[in-house]
Design a protein around this motif. Sequence first.
Motif, PDB file in Angstrom:
ATOM      1  N   VAL B 203      26.031   9.254  21.271  1.00 52.55           N
ATOM      2  CA  VAL B 203      26.458   8.958  20.257  1.00 52.55           C
ATOM      3  C   VAL B 203      27.845   8.807  20.810  1.00 52.55           C
ATOM      4  O   VAL B 203      29.141   8.002  20.829  1.00 52.55           O
ATOM      5  CB  VAL B 203      27.327   9.825  18.490  1.00 52.55           C
ATOM      6  N   VAL B 204      28.346   9.506  21.398  1.00 53.70           N
ATOM      7  CA  VAL B 204      30.003   9.648  21.914  1.00 53.70           C
ATOM      8  C   VAL B 204      30.120   8.448  22.787  1.00 53.70           C
ATOM      9  O   VAL B 204      30.912   7.954  22.864  1.00 53.70           O
ATOM     10  CB  VAL B 204      30.597  11.328  22.656  1.00 53.70           C
ATOM     11  N   VAL B 205      29.170   8.084  24.388  1.00 56.18           N
ATOM     12  CA  VAL B 205      29.029   7.493  24.551  1.00 56.18           C
ATOM     13  C   VAL B 205      29.060   5.890  24.320  1.00 56.18           C
ATOM     14  O   VAL B 205      29.880   4.938  24.891  1.00 56.18           O
ATOM     15  CB  VAL B 205      28.330   7.286  25.556  1.00 56.18           C
ATOM     16  N   GLY B 206      28.061   5.852  23.331  1.00 61.86           N
ATOM     17  CA  GLY B 206      27.909   4.322  22.421  1.00 61.86           C
ATOM     18  C   GLY B 206      29.693   3.794  21.573  1.00 61.86           C
ATOM     19  O   GLY B 206      29.934   2.885  22.423  1.00 61.86           O
ATOM     20  N   ASN B 207      30.059   4.830  21.110  1.00 65.88           N
ATOM     21  CA  ASN B 207      31.194   4.839  20.664  1.00 65.88           C
ATOM     22  C   ASN B 207      32.496   4.724  21.738  1.00 65.88           C
ATOM     23  O   ASN B 207      33.689   3.304  21.144  1.00 65.88           O
ATOM     24  CB  ASN B 207      31.305   5.610  19.301  1.00 65.88           C
ATOM     25  N   GLN B 214      35.975  -3.858  22.626  1.00 63.94           N
ATOM     26  CA  GLN B 214      36.822  -3.885  21.868  1.00 63.94           C
ATOM     27  C   GLN B 214      38.259  -4.121  22.239  1.00 63.94           C
ATOM     28  O   GLN B 214      38.619  -5.419  22.091  1.00 63.94           O
ATOM     29  CB  GLN B 214      37.000  -3.277  20.660  1.00 63.94           C
ATOM     30  N   GLY B 215      38.832  -3.231  23.024  1.00 62.33           N
ATOM     31  CA  GLY B 215      40.008  -3.479  24.209  1.00 62.33           C
ATOM     32  C   GLY B 215      40.066  -4.559  25.162  1.00 62.33           C
ATOM     33  O   GLY B 215      41.008  -4.971  25.883  1.00 62.33           O
ATOM     34  N   TRP B 300      23.988   6.292  30.500  1.00 66.84           N
ATOM     35  CA  TRP B 300      23.677   4.622  30.813  1.00 66.84           C
ATOM     36  C   TRP B 300      23.068   5.070  29.596  1.00 66.84           C
ATOM     37  O   TRP B 300      23.546   3.000  29.223  1.00 66.84           O
ATOM     38  CB  TRP B 300      22.358   5.093  31.881  1.00 66.84           C
ATOM     39  N   LEU B 301      22.056   5.714  28.776  1.00 71.18           N
ATOM     40  CA  LEU B 301      21.497   4.480  27.274  1.00 71.18           C
ATOM     41  C   LEU B 301      22.495   4.440  26.289  1.00 71.18           C
ATOM     42  O   LEU B 301      22.432   3.467  25.754  1.00 71.18           O
ATOM     43  CB  LEU B 301      20.889   6.083  27.470  1.00 71.18           C
ATOM     44  N   GLY B 302      23.253   5.378  26.362  1.00 75.89           N
ATOM     45  CA  GLY B 302      24.209   5.669  25.356  1.00 75.89           C
ATOM     46  C   GLY B 302      24.866   4.019  25.469  1.00 75.89           C
ATOM     47  O   GLY B 302      25.478   3.212  24.437  1.00 75.89           O
ATOM     48  N   SER B 303      25.493   3.443  27.258  1.00 78.33           N
ATOM     49  CA  SER B 303      26.802   2.770  26.925  1.00 78.33           C
ATOM     50  C   SER B 303      25.395   1.178  27.077  1.00 78.33           C
ATOM     51  O   SER B 303      26.153   0.204  26.360  1.00 78.33           O
ATOM     52  CB  SER B 303      26.537   2.864  28.336  1.00 78.33           C
ATOM     53  N   TRP B 304      23.919   1.372  27.039  1.00 70.44           N
ATOM     54  CA  TRP B 304      23.780   0.192  27.266  1.00 70.44           C
ATOM     55  C   TRP B 304      23.863  -0.427  25.578  1.00 70.44           C
ATOM     56  O   TRP B 304      23.104  -1.205  25.302  1.00 70.44           O
ATOM     57  CB  TRP B 304      21.827   0.697  28.060  1.00 70.44           C
ATOM     58  N   ARG B 309      24.647  -3.675  21.607  1.00 68.98           N
ATOM     59  CA  ARG B 309      24.990  -4.493  20.543  1.00 68.98           C
ATOM     60  C   ARG B 309      26.003  -4.985  19.873  1.00 68.98           C
ATOM     61  O   ARG B 309      26.314  -5.940  19.417  1.00 68.98           O
ATOM     62  CB  ARG B 309      25.067  -3.105  20.088  1.00 68.98           C
ATOM     63  N   HIS B 310      27.124  -4.855  20.849  1.00 73.36           N
ATOM     64  CA  HIS B 310      28.127  -5.228  20.978  1.00 73.36           C
ATOM     65  C   HIS B 310      28.808  -6.638  21.814  1.00 73.36           C
ATOM     66  O   HIS B 310      29.990  -7.269  21.094  1.00 73.36           O
ATOM     67  CB  HIS B 310      29.591  -4.056  20.646  1.00 73.36           C
TER      68      HIS B 310
END
Lengths: 223, 317
Positions: B203-207, B214-215, B300-304, B309-310
């Motif tokens: 969650v932390v990495v994903g967020n 977004q940036g 890697w998984l979190g960022s993937w 998604r985004h």
Amino acid sequence: MIQLDDVSKRYPGGQEALSGLSFQVEAGELVFVTGHSGAGKSTLLKLITLIERPTQGQVLVGGVNTGRLPARRVPAFRRRIGVVFQDNKLLHDRSVFDNVALPLIIDGASRREIGRKVRAALDQVGLLSKEKRHPIALSTGEQQRVGIARAVVARPPLLVADEPTGNLDPELSEEIMRLFLRFTDVGVTVLIASHDWRLIEALGRRVIHLEQGRLVAGALPHA
Amino acid sequence: MPEQKVRRGALTRIATYFARHAQTLVGTLGRLARQPVSTFMTAAVIGIALALPVALHLLVLNGRALAGRLDTGTDLSVFLKKEVPLDGARRVANRVEARDDVDRVELIPADVALERFRARSGFGDALDALDENPLPHALVVHPAEGHSRAEDIAALATALRALPEADIVQDDLQWVRRFNAMLDIVRRTVLLATALLATAVLVVVGNTIRLDIQGRRDEIVIIKLIGGSDAFVRRPFLYTGIWYGLAGGLLALGVITAGVLLLQRPVERLAVLYSSDFTLQGLGLLPGAALLVAGGVLGWLGSWIAAARHLRSVEPT
């Protein structure tokens, strides 16, 4: 190079941006697209660069039917079109060289090839001496020329420009237009959306004039 | 030689592909290094989330090692028949020790047992009144590692009872069962905590990656406009995620090592008071490397997940 057959585009809002548009652009031609804002110029360019797809009719670009192209093929399709934007859309966190190199990096070119092609493109637009600068340190005209260098660096057969001289003074505008003309000499097809009547008249090329999404016969409304 | 040319072309492309990855690898690291404070904070959150389950795991590990030293619960006592002589008892001990499920066998000769009993029980005088030593020779059987489950010990006890020389076989299965049951609960707790905290890392990495996407919306749109594929656009974000994960893993490793070092001395002092040579077990080289890899994989998984998604919503208009 470009062929539109009875193309209409209706946005989800319901308003029809283009209706029953048909025309053809041969390879190596330079064609202007004119019309007031809201006449459908931007929509036309978006159909050609596959940002939008037609609701009706078909758009063929370089023999590819854009309406049928699966989404995963869109990037490779776009790599064969050089696009020049009115606001040049440069990346301000990297140098002129890196900006121009971007299409080649995306394409997976080797470092040597990148160096050679980027310098050739910068030479063509007369900015070879400024490759290490950041876009922010350049004048508006120079920034636009960096944008053009980026559009042509991968030597695409088709160049599309959206109001490339919109933010430039007359002298710079003419310089930029002459640059586009030079690309047609090597067989590149160029499509320019513009409302710079004076320049368009001076260059005397074919004009596609749009009014409320329809093609208006005849060349220049003023002529 | 057109064939050779083609092969060289393919080689160049492969080399270029790796060069691109290396470039992104270094480029994303540079980008993170330019924002040291926010990078550190993200890495710290990941590091703490990774360090917690590892610390629990170490606690269990050390607890088991400690319990292994203190308890004799898994040991079996075999009292041999009175008529078995000492060299007979030795032969039985050797036979039992040869078993796969036995670590070692301690032979306690009858006279040694009597001495101990005399010293501990306080019945010294009463024992003196006896004509002969009433105690038999005895064996203390230590089960081999990995054979300390209750059913293993029950099987071993059965086998020992079947020995013709054996008189009484004593086990403490109750104690083994209780200890294993407790251990099982702790193990599951660690597993649960690990799962929860791994999710927290995702969650932390994903967020963080979501905010990053977004940036850099404009940049992504531009790259897509000039023909960047989804994989190309995603790549820097994936590498950023891996960097966050690795940095978090490194911090977790640091926290754990510092914790073990801080506790080492007090634990040793306590161990000395119990006249034990117990020392605190740290994280080994291999588990340490595994922690780093786990951090990288989670990053890697979190960022993937975030990128999948985004990034789709960032399209040129």
